[in-house]
Design a protein around this motif. Structure first.
Motif, PDB file in Angstrom:
ATOM      1  N   ASN A 191      -8.353   8.161   2.577  1.00 13.21           N
ATOM      2  CA  ASN A 191      -9.551   7.559   3.166  1.00 13.21           C
ATOM      3  C   ASN A 191      -9.627   6.049   3.010  1.00 13.21           C
ATOM      4  O   ASN A 191     -10.294   5.389   3.804  1.00 13.21           O
ATOM      5  CB  ASN A 191     -10.815   8.166   2.551  1.00 13.21           C
ATOM      6  N   ASN A 192      -8.965   5.486   2.004  1.00 11.21           N
ATOM      7  CA  ASN A 192      -9.180   4.080   1.678  1.00 11.21           C
ATOM      8  C   ASN A 192      -7.951   3.188   1.741  1.00 11.21           C
ATOM      9  O   ASN A 192      -8.067   1.993   1.503  1.00 11.21           O
ATOM     10  CB  ASN A 192      -9.802   3.965   0.277  1.00 11.21           C
ATOM     11  N   LYS A 193      -6.811   3.743   2.016  1.00 10.39           N
ATOM     12  CA  LYS A 193      -5.591   2.927   2.059  1.00 10.39           C
ATOM     13  C   LYS A 193      -4.974   2.974   3.454  1.00 10.39           C
ATOM     14  O   LYS A 193      -4.944   4.017   4.094  1.00 10.39           O
ATOM     15  CB  LYS A 193      -4.560   3.436   1.052  1.00 10.39           C
ATOM     16  N   THR A 194      -4.484   1.841   3.875  1.00  8.00           N
ATOM     17  CA  THR A 194      -3.710   1.786   5.108  1.00  8.00           C
ATOM     18  C   THR A 194      -2.260   2.010   4.723  1.00  8.00           C
ATOM     19  O   THR A 194      -1.743   1.347   3.818  1.00  8.00           O
ATOM     20  CB  THR A 194      -3.867   0.406   5.778  1.00  8.00           C
ATOM     21  N   MET A 195      -1.617   2.969   5.396  1.00  9.42           N
ATOM     22  CA  MET A 195      -0.241   3.291   5.038  1.00  9.42           C
ATOM     23  C   MET A 195       0.543   3.691   6.280  1.00  9.42           C
ATOM     24  O   MET A 195      -0.049   4.063   7.292  1.00  9.42           O
ATOM     25  CB  MET A 195      -0.202   4.392   3.977  1.00  9.42           C
ATOM     26  N   ASP A 196       1.851   3.615   6.189  1.00  4.29           N
ATOM     27  CA  ASP A 196       2.715   4.048   7.287  1.00  4.29           C
ATOM     28  C   ASP A 196       2.523   5.536   7.550  1.00  4.29           C
ATOM     29  O   ASP A 196       2.081   6.281   6.672  1.00  4.29           O
ATOM     30  CB  ASP A 196       4.190   3.794   6.931  1.00  4.29           C
ATOM     31  N   LYS A 197       2.911   5.950   8.743  1.00  6.94           N
ATOM     32  CA  LYS A 197       2.753   7.361   9.138  1.00  6.94           C
ATOM     33  C   LYS A 197       3.467   8.319   8.178  1.00  6.94           C
ATOM     34  O   LYS A 197       2.935   9.365   7.834  1.00  6.94           O
ATOM     35  CB  LYS A 197       3.269   7.583  10.559  1.00  6.94           C
ATOM     36  N   HIS A 253       1.504   8.531   4.987  1.00  9.22           N
ATOM     37  CA  HIS A 253       0.259   9.265   5.263  1.00  9.22           C
ATOM     38  C   HIS A 253       0.534  10.769   5.356  1.00  9.22           C
ATOM     39  O   HIS A 253      -0.198  11.581   4.783  1.00  9.22           O
ATOM     40  CB  HIS A 253      -0.369   8.748   6.559  1.00  9.22           C
ATOM     41  N   ASN A 255       0.825  -1.208   0.000  1.00 11.76           N
ATOM     42  CA  ASN A 255       0.000   0.000   0.000  1.00 11.76           C
ATOM     43  C   ASN A 255       0.857   1.255   0.000  1.00 11.76           C
ATOM     44  O   ASN A 255       0.505   2.256  -0.628  1.00 11.76           O
ATOM     45  CB  ASN A 255      -0.944   0.031   1.203  1.00 11.76           C
ATOM     46  N   ASN A 256       1.967   1.210   0.719  1.00  9.77           N
ATOM     47  CA  ASN A 256       2.867   2.363   0.761  1.00  9.77           C
ATOM     48  C   ASN A 256       3.456   2.645  -0.628  1.00  9.77           C
ATOM     49  O   ASN A 256       3.472   3.792  -1.079  1.00  9.77           O
ATOM     50  CB  ASN A 256       3.993   2.132   1.773  1.00  9.77           C
ATOM     51  N   CYS A 290       1.202  12.103   1.890  1.00 10.50           N
ATOM     52  CA  CYS A 290      -0.042  12.135   1.131  1.00 10.50           C
ATOM     53  C   CYS A 290      -0.885  13.330   1.564  1.00 10.50           C
ATOM     54  O   CYS A 290      -1.450  14.046   0.730  1.00 10.50           O
ATOM     55  CB  CYS A 290      -0.806  10.823   1.340  1.00 10.50           C
ATOM     56  N   THR A 343       0.689   3.908  -2.971  1.00  6.67           N
ATOM     57  CA  THR A 343       0.331   5.289  -2.631  1.00  6.67           C
ATOM     58  C   THR A 343       1.380   6.258  -3.148  1.00  6.67           C
ATOM     59  O   THR A 343       1.053   7.273  -3.771  1.00  6.67           O
ATOM     60  CB  THR A 343       0.153   5.450  -1.107  1.00  6.67           C
TER      61      THR A 343
END
Length: 142
Positions: free
Chosen positions: A112-118, A121, A3-4, A124, A7
């Motif tokens: 809103n829809n992806k889980t990502m590292d801090k 995030h 995901n990272n 983004c 993204t």
């Protein structure tokens, strides 16, 4: 981790498309204050792209995904088509606002829809905030 990477790829594509569009539009701009704003926006996209690339290296050694030649050609064609009869500052600002809004939407969907590292995030979120800032600055040229 995937995901990272995804993204960061999407953010980089957004920055690349923004810089491509700005390059094409800057060729048409004569008004000093508008040109100055677009150059400032271009520089911020470059800075974001560099941050994205640096962070990307923390997740993979693969090359970050760039916009394709076909996407660049389509951007050029769209700008040419949309400005053939009207290349006023107002029209150019309108085009940029529409493109920047697409970047905001994409960035918000990622948030809103992806889980990502801090770190991802945060970057983004920075991408979205930069886009929102330029929407406000471009509005005065409508």
């Amino acid at each position: 981790m995937e995901n990272n990477i995804n993204t960061l790829d999407e953010l980089n594509k957004g920055c690349s498309m923004g810089m491509t569009a700005l390059d094409f539009i800057l060729e048409k701009v004569e008004a000093y204050d508008f040109k100055e704003l677009l150059e400032e926006q271009y520089k911020e996209y470059q800075e974001l792209s560099n941050k994205i690339d640096d962070l990307y290296r923390e997740y993979t050694n693969d090359a970050i995904h760039e916009t394709s030649v076909m996407e660049k050609v389509m951007t050029w064609y769209g700008i040419q088509k949309d400005t053939i009869l009207d290349d006023s500052v107002s029209k150019l600002a309108d085009l940029l606002i529409n493109g920047t809004n697409m970047g905001i939407i994409e960035g918000r969907k990622l948030l809103n829809n992806k889980t990502m590292d801090k770190k991802v995030h945060k970057l983004c979120n920075e991408y979205v905030k930069v886009q929102e800032k330029y929407i406000e600055k471009l509005k005065k040229f409508l």
